[in-house]
Motif scaffolding. Structure first.
Motif, PDB file in Angstrom:
ATOM      1  N   HIS A 465       0.820  -1.224   0.000  1.00  0.00           N
ATOM      2  CA  HIS A 465       0.000   0.000   0.000  1.00  0.00           C
ATOM      3  C   HIS A 465       0.845   1.262   0.000  1.00  0.00           C
ATOM      4  N   TYR A 466       2.162   1.127   0.173  1.00  0.00           N
ATOM      5  CA  TYR A 466       3.030   2.301   0.134  1.00  0.00           C
ATOM      6  C   TYR A 466       3.227   2.765  -1.307  1.00  0.00           C
ATOM      7  N   GLU A 467       3.463   4.062  -1.478  1.00  0.00           N
ATOM      8  CA  GLU A 467       3.702   4.610  -2.816  1.00  0.00           C
ATOM      9  C   GLU A 467       5.166   4.973  -3.042  1.00  0.00           C
ATOM     10  N   ASP A 468       5.979   4.917  -1.998  1.00  0.00           N
ATOM     11  CA  ASP A 468       7.406   5.218  -2.100  1.00  0.00           C
ATOM     12  C   ASP A 468       8.178   4.203  -1.280  1.00  0.00           C
ATOM     13  N   LEU A 469       9.360   3.831  -1.779  1.00  0.00           N
ATOM     14  CA  LEU A 469      10.174   2.832  -1.089  1.00  0.00           C
ATOM     15  C   LEU A 469      11.617   3.023  -1.523  1.00  0.00           C
ATOM     16  N   PHE A 470      12.550   2.753  -0.604  1.00  0.00           N
ATOM     17  CA  PHE A 470      13.961   2.890  -0.923  1.00  0.00           C
ATOM     18  C   PHE A 470      14.706   1.568  -0.721  1.00  0.00           C
ATOM     19  N   SER A 492       5.023  -3.342  -9.889  1.00  0.00           N
ATOM     20  CA  SER A 492       4.087  -2.938  -8.831  1.00  0.00           C
ATOM     21  C   SER A 492       3.660  -1.486  -8.986  1.00  0.00           C
ATOM     22  N   TYR A 493       4.469  -0.696  -9.732  1.00  0.00           N
ATOM     23  CA  TYR A 493       4.246   0.740  -9.938  1.00  0.00           C
ATOM     24  C   TYR A 493       4.459   1.542  -8.648  1.00  0.00           C
ATOM     25  N   ILE A 494       5.092   0.931  -7.657  1.00  0.00           N
ATOM     26  CA  ILE A 494       5.504   1.681  -6.469  1.00  0.00           C
ATOM     27  C   ILE A 494       6.745   2.487  -6.838  1.00  0.00           C
TER      28      ILE A 494
END
Length: 611
Positions: A465-470, A492-494
């Motif tokens: 459910h997150y939209e940003d990830l590193f 996933s389009y994240i």
């Protein structure tokens, strides 16, 4: 991009074309269409969106005819729409054309045709070809096609039929892949072999500037200027089942689980177990003196293959002590690379048809370099044009997001690095022996990692459910982080980014909050303590952290992260072949949790055959 098929024979063409397009839909799925000669006319049906939309149309009014062409599109010229879908026809509906590639001078040709009163219906460059054929038609399909391609600049694989010669299909290739399948009283064309192997395993792979004139009982090869060509057909070894899902929900999941086999196949017959040495002498024709003379290596690739190249830089520089530069293929030609007589250029491409990589290969050869290709497809353009070839033996990869092709590229790079080290004597026999033993253990270790799939599914569902990830890592872990990040965002389009962990405090740390998950790779023992320090910096900003480390380090790392995955221990240079596996699973299950089409991510295609 794009996939084309064609059939001529005694059976009905429609089901053969549709089934072929299903095997090629990974090349593009913005629209699809077929054209079939039926009762004195060429019937055309096409539809925007997935191939299933076209199938629904055809259910209402099936086509009855034994010659036809089909196309599945990845949009370049013109938005996805029914009108921009292929095949395209001229105004009098004499010619039907399918096309993969780009006609660079289409505007110039279009202006000429507009002045002659031709009316265009689409925004595509391909429609120009149909009208040009009609304008140049001299009563003979073959000579007309030859005159037309003489006018065209760019890249193309073409399938063409004509209402006046319904017993003939013409195929032409320039810088876009095209294969002719040979059957009994029937013949086929396709952009790629998977579309053909349920019908035949004997194929001609067209070279640039070649065309095929195809009837039901004959295939005649010639140059686009008319010189006849004699060639022995290529026999495809792998079977239909290899290209099917094999009981898995998606090709990507199947291909992730095929990696132990791909490792074994890529290692097979390349290790002399009796003498504990790598043996590439049957494939590599460079002499030992030529190998000893190499002073610099350029690795050139795109996307996932580029990330394999980044690992290759670490591997070769560590094992062989040769300086290595890694370039994105689309940029390589334009930086005026410095190539000396003792520079080796390595190009990496899964399909062997990547347009940017091919252009870089030819530029390197023009500047005097020897080129070594690492590719998965024997007979591909890259394989044919390179001076030396190492095949990866991953088997056909259908999912757009590459998994087994990437890791098979890593295995091939390890073998190449060890082979160079043996000849140049930069590593002792004992070190070579250790690497060979460790390489031989990798397939079993991957099988063990794949048992973590249910755990990775749980992790992915938490992250989905997150939209940003590193992703962060040091040394080889940074190279793997780049690939893990690419996998996640492409299916996933994240929004995901990978950074060298030591760079966080130079700016990126400002983006770390408790709403941004971080995947931290800590598998490199020589920088492990520094990596843990970087993880603590992230932890202090309350980010949720998944750590990936080596077996035995779980307890220590768990003090600084929320969750830990441990990979089996291996030699440091070999860890990328293991640490990427949980990242592939994470991307797959995250895409699944978000309801995405895993095998066909939006806006992407498997084989990028246009620049």
């Amino acid at each position: 991009m794009c996939g084309i098929v064609g059939y001529i024979g005694q059976r009905e063409a429609q089901p053969i074309l549709i089934n072929g397009l299903k095997k090629l839909e990974y090349r593009g799925y913005d629209s699809a269409g077929i054209a079939v000669y039926e009762n004195g006319e060429i019937r055309l049906e096409k539809s925007v969106g997935r191939l299933s939309n076209l199938e629904k149309k055809l259910e209402k009014s099936p086509m009855k005819g034994s010659i036809g062409i089909g196309h599945t599109r990845w949009a370049t010229h013109g938005r996805p729409s029914d009108m921009n879908s292929h095949p395209h026809m001229d105004e009098r509906q004499q010619f039907a054309v399918v096309h993969n590639g780009i006609i660079e001078n289409f505007l110039e040709i279009k202006e000429e045709l507009l002045k002659k009163g031709v009316t265009f219906k689409s925004e595509t460059d391909t429609e120009v070809i149909a009208h040009l054929l009609a304008d140049l038609y001299d009563g003979d399909l073959v000579s007309t096609v030859q005159k037309a391609v003489a006018r065209m600049e760019g890249a193309y694989a073409l399938g063409i039929i004509n209402i006046n010669e319904p017993d003939k299909l013409v195929a032409v290739r320039l810088a876009s892949p095209l294969v002719v399948g040979l059957g009994e009283n029937e013949n086929f064309i396709a952009s790629d072999i998977p579309a053909l192997i349920e019908h035949t395993r004997d194929v001609y792979i067209l070279n640039d500037g070649e065309m095929a004139v195809i009837t039901a009982d004959r295939v005649q090869l010639m140059s686009t200027t008319g010189e006849l060509i004699e060639r022995t057909p290529f026999h495809v070894e792998w079977d239909v089942e290899t290209a099917d899902k094999g009981g898995y929900d998606h090709y990507m999941l199947k291909e992730i689980h095929e990696q132990p086999r791909a490792y074994r196949e890529t290692l097979n017959n390349r290790i002399d177990h009796e003498n504990q040495r790598v043996d590439l002498s049957k494939e590599i024709h460079l002499s030992e003196d030529e190998i000893r003379a190499i002073e610099k290596i350029h690795i050139v690739a795109c996307g996932t293959a580029y990330h394999a190249g980044l690992v290759g830089k670490y591997v070769i520089e560590n094992l062989v002590r040769i300086p290595v530069e890694v370039d994105v293929a689309s940029e390589y030609r334009y930086r005026n690379p410095i190539i000396t007589p003792n520079t080796l250029v390595m190009v990496i491409s899964q399909s062997g048809e990547t347009a940017d990589t091919l252009a870089a290969l030819r530029e390197a050869q023009k500047l005097g370099a020897k080129v070594l290709a690492i590719t998965n497809v024997n007979g591909s353009s890259v394989a044919r044009d390179a001076d030396e070839v190492l095949l990866t033996h991953a088997g056909p990869e259908i999912a757009v997001a590459s998994t087994k092709a990437y890791t098979a590229q890593l295995i091939t790079i390890y073998l190449w690095g060890l082979y160079l080290a043996q000849i140049r004597e930069t590593q002792s026999e004992e070190v070579i022996r250790q690497y060979i033993q460790a390489l031989s253990q990798l397939p079993t270790q991957v099988e063990k990692l794949l048992e973590f799939a249910p755990t990775m599914k749980q992790f992915a569902e938490r992250y989905a459910h997150y939209e940003d990830l590193f992703f962060i890592g040091r040394s080889l872990d940074y190279a793997v982080s780049l690939e893990g990040s690419l996998k996640l965002k492409e299916i996933s389009y994240i929004h995901s980014e990978a950074y060298p962990a030591g760079e966080l405090k130079h700016g990126t740390l400002a983006l770390i909050t408790n709403d941004v998950p971080v995947i931290a790779l800590a598998t490199q023992e020589d920088v492990y303590e520094k990596m843990v320090s970087n993880i603590k910096e992230v932890n202090a900003r309350e980010a949720y952290i998944l750590g990936i480390t080596l077996e035995g380090n779980e307890e220590g790392l768990s003090k600084s992260v929320n969750e830990v995955i441990a990979i089996p221990r291996t030699l440091p240079l070999l860890t990328p072949a293991l640490s990427v596996i949980p990242l592939q699973l994470l991307a797959y299950y995250a895409a699944l949790a978000r309801g995405n089409d895993v095998d066909k991510p939006r806006n992407l295609a498997k084989s990028v055959t246009v620049e």
